[in-house]
Design a protein around this motif. Sequence first.
Motif, mmCIF file in Angstrom:
data_model
loop_
_atom_site.group_PDB
_atom_site.id
_atom_site.type_symbol
_atom_site.label_atom_id
_atom_site.label_comp_id
_atom_site.label_asym_id
_atom_site.label_seq_id
_atom_site.Cartn_x
_atom_site.Cartn_y
_atom_site.Cartn_z
ATOM 1 N N MET A 194 15.872 -22.982 2.319
ATOM 2 C CA MET A 194 15.604 -22.797 3.802
ATOM 3 C C MET A 194 14.106 -22.324 4.062
ATOM 4 O O MET A 194 13.683 -22.847 5.272
ATOM 5 C CB MET A 194 16.433 -21.512 4.065
ATOM 6 N N VAL A 195 13.618 -21.482 3.409
ATOM 7 C CA VAL A 195 12.103 -21.103 3.879
ATOM 8 C C VAL A 195 11.266 -22.247 3.698
ATOM 9 O O VAL A 195 10.360 -22.725 4.792
ATOM 10 C CB VAL A 195 11.397 -19.764 2.981
ATOM 11 N N LEU A 196 11.281 -23.169 2.489
ATOM 12 C CA LEU A 196 10.199 -24.069 2.447
ATOM 13 C C LEU A 196 10.525 -25.393 3.223
ATOM 14 O O LEU A 196 9.669 -26.169 3.527
ATOM 15 C CB LEU A 196 10.448 -24.725 0.871
ATOM 16 N N ASN A 197 11.881 -25.509 3.752
ATOM 17 C CA ASN A 197 12.240 -26.709 4.612
ATOM 18 C C ASN A 197 12.432 -26.440 6.096
ATOM 19 O O ASN A 197 12.601 -27.344 6.998
ATOM 20 C CB ASN A 197 13.637 -27.234 4.248
ATOM 21 N N ASP A 198 11.873 -25.187 6.355
ATOM 22 C CA ASP A 198 12.129 -24.751 7.831
ATOM 23 C C ASP A 198 10.693 -24.458 8.423
ATOM 24 O O ASP A 198 10.199 -23.389 7.644
ATOM 25 C CB ASP A 198 12.844 -23.555 8.232
ATOM 26 N N ASP A 199 10.012 -25.183 9.351
ATOM 27 C CA ASP A 199 8.603 -24.896 9.548
ATOM 28 C C ASP A 199 8.397 -23.514 10.035
ATOM 29 O O ASP A 199 7.352 -22.864 9.657
ATOM 30 C CB ASP A 199 8.406 -25.940 10.827
ATOM 31 N N ALA A 200 9.244 -22.869 10.938
ATOM 32 C CA ALA A 200 8.983 -21.612 11.323
ATOM 33 C C ALA A 200 9.124 -20.471 10.160
ATOM 34 O O ALA A 200 8.178 -19.668 10.007
ATOM 35 C CB ALA A 200 10.284 -21.068 12.333
ATOM 36 N N LEU A 201 10.085 -20.506 9.270
ATOM 37 C CA LEU A 201 10.305 -19.572 8.210
ATOM 38 C C LEU A 201 9.092 -19.850 6.977
ATOM 39 O O LEU A 201 8.517 -18.827 6.679
ATOM 40 C CB LEU A 201 11.566 -20.015 7.572
ATOM 41 N N ARG A 202 8.809 -21.056 6.811
ATOM 42 C CA ARG A 202 7.535 -21.466 6.018
ATOM 43 C C ARG A 202 6.203 -20.976 6.471
ATOM 44 O O ARG A 202 5.619 -20.361 5.644
ATOM 45 C CB ARG A 202 7.668 -22.702 5.731
ATOM 46 N N GLY A 203 6.000 -21.092 7.791
ATOM 47 C CA GLY A 203 4.991 -20.623 8.399
ATOM 48 C C GLY A 203 4.694 -19.069 8.165
ATOM 49 O O GLY A 203 3.758 -18.368 7.805
ATOM 50 N N ALA A 237 0.826 -1.157 -0.015
ATOM 51 C CA ALA A 237 0.191 -0.079 -0.078
ATOM 52 C C ALA A 237 0.909 1.329 0.028
ATOM 53 O O ALA A 237 0.278 2.531 -0.274
ATOM 54 C CB ALA A 237 -0.838 0.171 1.250
ATOM 55 N N ASP A 238 2.214 1.109 0.407
ATOM 56 C CA ASP A 238 3.060 2.181 0.317
ATOM 57 C C ASP A 238 3.750 2.611 -0.864
ATOM 58 O O ASP A 238 4.894 3.210 -0.841
ATOM 59 C CB ASP A 238 3.988 2.294 1.552
ATOM 60 N N GLY A 239 3.386 1.499 -1.979
ATOM 61 C CA GLY A 239 4.351 1.656 -3.005
ATOM 62 C C GLY A 239 5.540 1.002 -3.079
ATOM 63 O O GLY A 239 6.474 1.191 -3.964
ATOM 64 N N VAL A 240 5.663 0.131 -1.986
ATOM 65 C CA VAL A 240 7.227 -0.395 -1.949
ATOM 66 C C VAL A 240 6.955 -1.991 -2.066
ATOM 67 O O VAL A 240 6.126 -2.639 -1.734
ATOM 68 C CB VAL A 240 7.782 -0.264 -0.471
ATOM 69 N N THR A 241 8.199 -2.428 -2.737
ATOM 70 C CA THR A 241 8.098 -4.001 -3.074
ATOM 71 C C THR A 241 8.916 -4.433 -1.840
ATOM 72 O O THR A 241 9.938 -4.406 -1.649
ATOM 73 C CB THR A 241 8.935 -4.347 -4.402
ATOM 74 N N PRO A 242 8.378 -5.123 -0.721
ATOM 75 C CA PRO A 242 9.080 -5.135 0.433
ATOM 76 C C PRO A 242 9.847 -6.803 0.279
ATOM 77 O O PRO A 242 9.505 -7.441 -0.367
ATOM 78 C CB PRO A 242 7.830 -5.375 1.578
ATOM 79 N N VAL A 243 10.813 -6.643 1.351
ATOM 80 C CA VAL A 243 11.543 -8.213 1.476
ATOM 81 C C VAL A 243 10.771 -8.669 2.397
ATOM 82 O O VAL A 243 10.483 -8.125 3.737
ATOM 83 C CB VAL A 243 12.822 -7.835 1.891
ATOM 84 N N MET A 244 10.140 -10.006 2.190
ATOM 85 C CA MET A 244 9.504 -10.453 2.995
ATOM 86 C C MET A 244 10.153 -11.153 4.456
ATOM 87 O O MET A 244 11.397 -11.323 4.260
ATOM 88 C CB MET A 244 8.905 -11.865 2.324
ATOM 89 N N LYS A 245 9.590 -11.133 5.341
ATOM 90 C CA LYS A 245 10.299 -11.454 6.856
ATOM 91 C C LYS A 245 10.962 -12.815 6.691
ATOM 92 O O LYS A 245 11.985 -12.778 7.354
ATOM 93 C CB LYS A 245 9.201 -11.479 7.950
ATOM 94 N N ALA A 246 10.148 -13.597 6.253
ATOM 95 C CA ALA A 246 10.774 -15.285 6.266
ATOM 96 C C ALA A 246 12.243 -15.102 5.366
ATOM 97 O O ALA A 246 13.144 -15.794 5.606
ATOM 98 C CB ALA A 246 9.855 -15.987 5.602
ATOM 99 N N ILE A 247 12.271 -14.239 4.186
ATOM 100 C CA ILE A 247 13.481 -14.216 3.491
ATOM 101 C C ILE A 247 14.646 -13.307 4.245
ATOM 102 O O ILE A 247 15.659 -13.702 4.124
ATOM 103 C CB ILE A 247 13.297 -13.276 2.049
ATOM 104 N N LYS A 248 14.019 -12.497 4.980
ATOM 105 C CA LYS A 248 15.017 -11.505 5.605
ATOM 106 C C LYS A 248 15.571 -12.423 7.046
ATOM 107 O O LYS A 248 16.918 -12.416 7.179
ATOM 108 C CB LYS A 248 14.409 -10.487 6.419
ATOM 109 N N ASP A 249 14.977 -13.283 7.617
ATOM 110 C CA ASP A 249 15.269 -14.037 8.286
ATOM 111 C C ASP A 249 16.390 -15.270 7.906
ATOM 112 O O ASP A 249 16.994 -15.538 8.620
ATOM 113 C CB ASP A 249 14.146 -14.741 9.579
#
Length: 395
Positions: A293-302, A39-51
């Motif tokens: 990493m995101v797809l194979n880690d339960d917390a990141l995937r969630g 909504a702010d016109g930004v393409t954000p980095v997803m939290k799971a990707i940053k982690d």
Amino acid sequence: MFETLKELPGDKILALMQLYRDDPREAKIDLGVGVYKNADGVTPVMKAIKDAEKQLWEAEITKTYVGLIGDPAFSDAMIKLVLDGVVERKAVASAATPGGTGAVRQAFDFARMANRNVRVFVSTPTWPNHLSILKHMEIETVPYRYFDEETCGVDFDGMMADLAAAKPGDVVLLHGCCHNPTGANLNMAQWQEVVALLQKTGATPMIDIAYQGFGDGLDDDAAATRLVASSLPETIIAASCSKNFGIYRERTGLLMVVSQDTSRTAINQGTLAYLNRQNYSFPPDHGARLVTMVLNDDALRGDWVTELEETRLSMLTLRQQLADELQAKTGSNRFGFIAQHRGMFSRLGLSEADVLKIRESHAIYMVGDSRINIAGLNSKTVPVLADAIAQVVKS
């Protein structure tokens, strides 16, 4: 020898982006570029990707090559995400690629190696880069009817009539979900008819799935791809991670080649490795490793699934808001299809003159065929766009 080179036609969307940048008006709206924005016109980095990046930074000890086809763990994770076990893993050859575009290019190369005279059946319209790559490769294209300009839905009868001309050795290019540039999609009953037709003609399906999770959800968006892959002897699948993982600049994609005859998998796999070697040797790894990493880690995937669902629902909300605003301002349900379309894009059925008028009078930028990026809107700009559209259709 360089004097023999000729100026090539520019990319229309990139040219539109430059026009937008050069426009001094403060209230301008960019609905042309095919990138998700919040909504702010930004393409954000997803939290799971940053982690995942933080974890990778701590753990990574080398930047050496990972192999011609990329990290096998990335292939395994993506094959599970897209196909979810509908075919045996040993039936799928795969290779990491520089983005979904790289997967598409390698897929066309793979098909041409299998049949030097391959023809590729392409929907009218399709993502412009499909046609650009095919033209550059001098591969014959055969258009098939897809988008009905009157209803802004799928011309299914026309599509089926045109695809009936395909034959063994041909490739039929299909969009797995969230059709680009129209937003109009087949329902599952129609997909079943397409599968039956492909079984009859013997043509090979190639599915470009670039927006899994942006339409009706991760599994629903993959349902057509899974149906095709499990129902036909051979299927080519080009998958992109740019949108649903928000890693556009990391250039992360995967090419899959499914053969129900698993004795063919080794040759298919060797061919994909050969093609990677000829084009860029080793594919990029950073984005692929983050996805793995995101797809194979339960917390990141969630976290990823939650954020992806929020992204999907935000676009559906904007679609419904725009359809409602247009109905209120035009007094008709002419634009009701916007709420039924899925993904980032919809084609509005406006003329090129209407699109130009909207750009000149309202500083709203959309592609000349009236394709808009729904994700370029927010709740405040939807009424502005609706006003502009209503003015041109009433004039």
